[in-house]
Design a protein around this motif. Structure first.
Motif, mmCIF file in Angstrom:
data_model
loop_
_atom_site.group_PDB
_atom_site.id
_atom_site.type_symbol
_atom_site.label_atom_id
_atom_site.label_comp_id
_atom_site.label_asym_id
_atom_site.label_seq_id
_atom_site.Cartn_x
_atom_site.Cartn_y
_atom_site.Cartn_z
ATOM 1 N N LEU A 1 0.731 2.686 -3.381
ATOM 2 C CA LEU A 1 -0.557 3.104 -3.941
ATOM 3 C C LEU A 1 -1.152 4.308 -3.232
ATOM 4 C CD1 LEU A 1 -2.838 2.575 -5.947
ATOM 5 C CD2 LEU A 1 -3.791 0.902 -4.339
ATOM 6 N N ILE A 2 -1.142 4.294 -1.903
ATOM 7 C CA ILE A 2 -1.742 5.403 -1.149
ATOM 8 C C ILE A 2 -0.768 6.576 -1.152
ATOM 9 C CG2 ILE A 2 -2.541 6.132 1.129
ATOM 10 C CD1 ILE A 2 -3.499 3.293 1.611
ATOM 11 N N LEU B 1 0.823 -1.211 0.000
ATOM 12 C CA LEU B 1 0.000 0.000 0.000
ATOM 13 C C LEU B 1 0.854 1.257 0.000
ATOM 14 C CD1 LEU B 1 -2.716 -1.147 2.578
ATOM 15 C CD2 LEU B 1 -3.036 -0.856 0.117
ATOM 16 N N GLY C 1 -6.616 2.711 -2.961
ATOM 17 C CA GLY C 1 -5.839 2.279 -1.799
ATOM 18 C C GLY C 1 -6.729 1.830 -0.655
#
Length: 436
Positions: free
Chosen positions: A154-155, A151, A183
């Motif tokens: 992505l975040i 993550l 996310g």
């Protein structure tokens, strides 16, 4: 036949240089030099100097070392301990109990890190001993951390999104906003897997222990306030147009320094280590970007990207079939290259194909990040697997098997953003129109 010759020559040169142990950035420069010498009459030295300067002097790229430094500062704080203390009381009522702290902890730290490895290492250094002490299944501890650590890519703020945005000349702020809902969705899918597994195999989960009352949970939540405040500062300033991505990165660094100072974990030694660590990582990425831009120039002179895009167009592939083919391609490529290298190495060829197919370049960036995340947990070059091996001392095969369910969850996530592209595009489109 000419295009096949160019492609074969580029690939043979690239794999020879990578196989010899040369750095990825220098390998890309080497391939570009071969292409320029053999297929163009332009002075190579002049072209290389101009291209590398333009690639590395972008103002947008300034955000990259700043976000890396922010993550490095926070890595040396007590943030992971505070995250666990604040999240654990709320997770015990869910099926799977404290395993969810791996997912939520990684999601929260990803929002102030931008690095998959930093996210995994920071959360893992606290959660692994705690979960082992409570006798949670070892394979689920490792598997959930392997998946949730991705993550960090992505975040937002995401290092790989900055690299992608600079490579395709797309707004970094738009990409950051596009990554938020996917996310959250991916974190929710991970938690859903844990919950289903816990319901199907309840004997795997240890006893809950003494439950904490609501007032106690609220008191523990105070530990989450510093990191939540930093997340809101960094992302909120971008979304509401108060700051560019670079200015948001400056705010993040200042916030990280203040946070570590208030925690009492900022020492002169930590400050120097974080600065040197961020410098090393930033230089590595800058070298890869410089080599990739030079290779893009060399390939442009051969006409290969244009010819390949025209060839793909002549096949009459639907956008869906093209996305399916690229998913397989990047998963295979990710078995041998790290995420940033995979992106910058392929964009010269892939970007024209995507634009010609009418696929939104912001949506494709998020798709690409999720697929690259899969490569983080696939051997033999799954970087998250190496980080976990160093932390848990298990062999690579055991860690890779534990990560398989999370890989399959990511496949589901790709399917969802393909079927429902508004998951990615809602926030960027709202941002373009102005919040509210």
């Amino acid at each position: 036949m000419e295009d096949l010759l160019f492609t074969g020559l580029f690939l043979v040169t690239l794999f020879f240089l990578l196989g010899s142990g040369l750095w990825v950035g220098l390998s890309l420069v080497g391939v570009a030099l071969v292409g320029m010498e053999l297929f163009t009459s332009r002075p190579v030295g002049d072209a290389m100097a101009t291209t590398i300067w333009s690639a590395t002097s972008s103002w947008t790229l300034t955000a990259l070392p700043l976000f890396i430094w922010m993550g490095d500062i926070l890595f040396r704080t007590r943030l992971s301990e505070d995250l666990f203390r604040g999240l654990a009381p709320w997770m015990t009522a869910l099926p799977g109990r404290l395993l969810h702290t791996n997912i939520v902890g990684c999601a929260v730290f990803a929002a102030v890190s931008g690095s998959s490895a930093a996210t995994l290492a920071t959360v893992g250094k606290m959660s692994i001993p705690e979960l082992r002490r409570r006798k949670y299944p070892e394979n689920m501890i490792i598997g959930t951390l392997a998946g949730a650590g991705t993550l960090g890519l992505l975040i937002p703020p995401s290092i790989i999104m900055i690299v992608y945005g600079v490579t395709v000349n797309e707004s970094i702020a738009q990409l950051f906003m596009a990554g938020i809902l996917p996310g959250i969705m991916l974190a929710g899918l991970f938690m859903g897997y844990i919950g289903i597994r816990a319901l199907l195999q309840p004997d795997l989960m240890p006893d809950q222990g003494d439950p904490m009352n609501f007032v106690g949970k609220i008191r523990r939540s105070i530990y989450l306030l510093p990191v939540v405040g930093l997340v809101l500062t960094v992302l909120g300033s971008s979304y509401f147009g108060i700051a560019t991505a670079t200015e948001a990165a400056v705010l993040g660094v200042i916030g990280a320094l203040l946070l570590s100072l208030l925690q009492g974990s900022l020492t002169w030694e930590n400050f120097k280590e974080s600065l040197l660590g961020a410098t090393r990582t930033s230089c590595m990425i800058a070298l890869i970007l410089a080599g990739a831009h030079f290779l893009t120039l060399a390939m442009g002179f051969t006409g290969l990207p244009r010819h390949l895009a025209e060839f793909i167009g002549s096949l009459g592939l639907s956008p869906l079939m093209l996305i399916f083919a690229l998913t397989i391609f990047y998963i295979v490529l990710g078995c041998f290259l790290d995420g940033i290298s995979s992106v910058v190495l392929t964009m010269a060829v892939v970007e024209p194909m995507i634009r010609q197919a009418g696929i939104d370049i912001v949506w494709f960036g998020i798709f690409l990040v999720i697929v690259v995340e899969m490569a983080q947990i696939t051997p033999p070059v799954g970087f998250n697997l190496f980080v976990l091996q160093g932390m848990t001392h298990h062999d690579m095969g055991y860690i890779a098997r534990a990560a398989i369910p999370m890989f399959l969850v990511m496949v589901v996530a790709v399917g969802l953003i393909v079927a429902f592209p508004e998951i990615v595009m809602y926030l960027p489109e709202t941002m373009r129109q102005g919040p509210g």
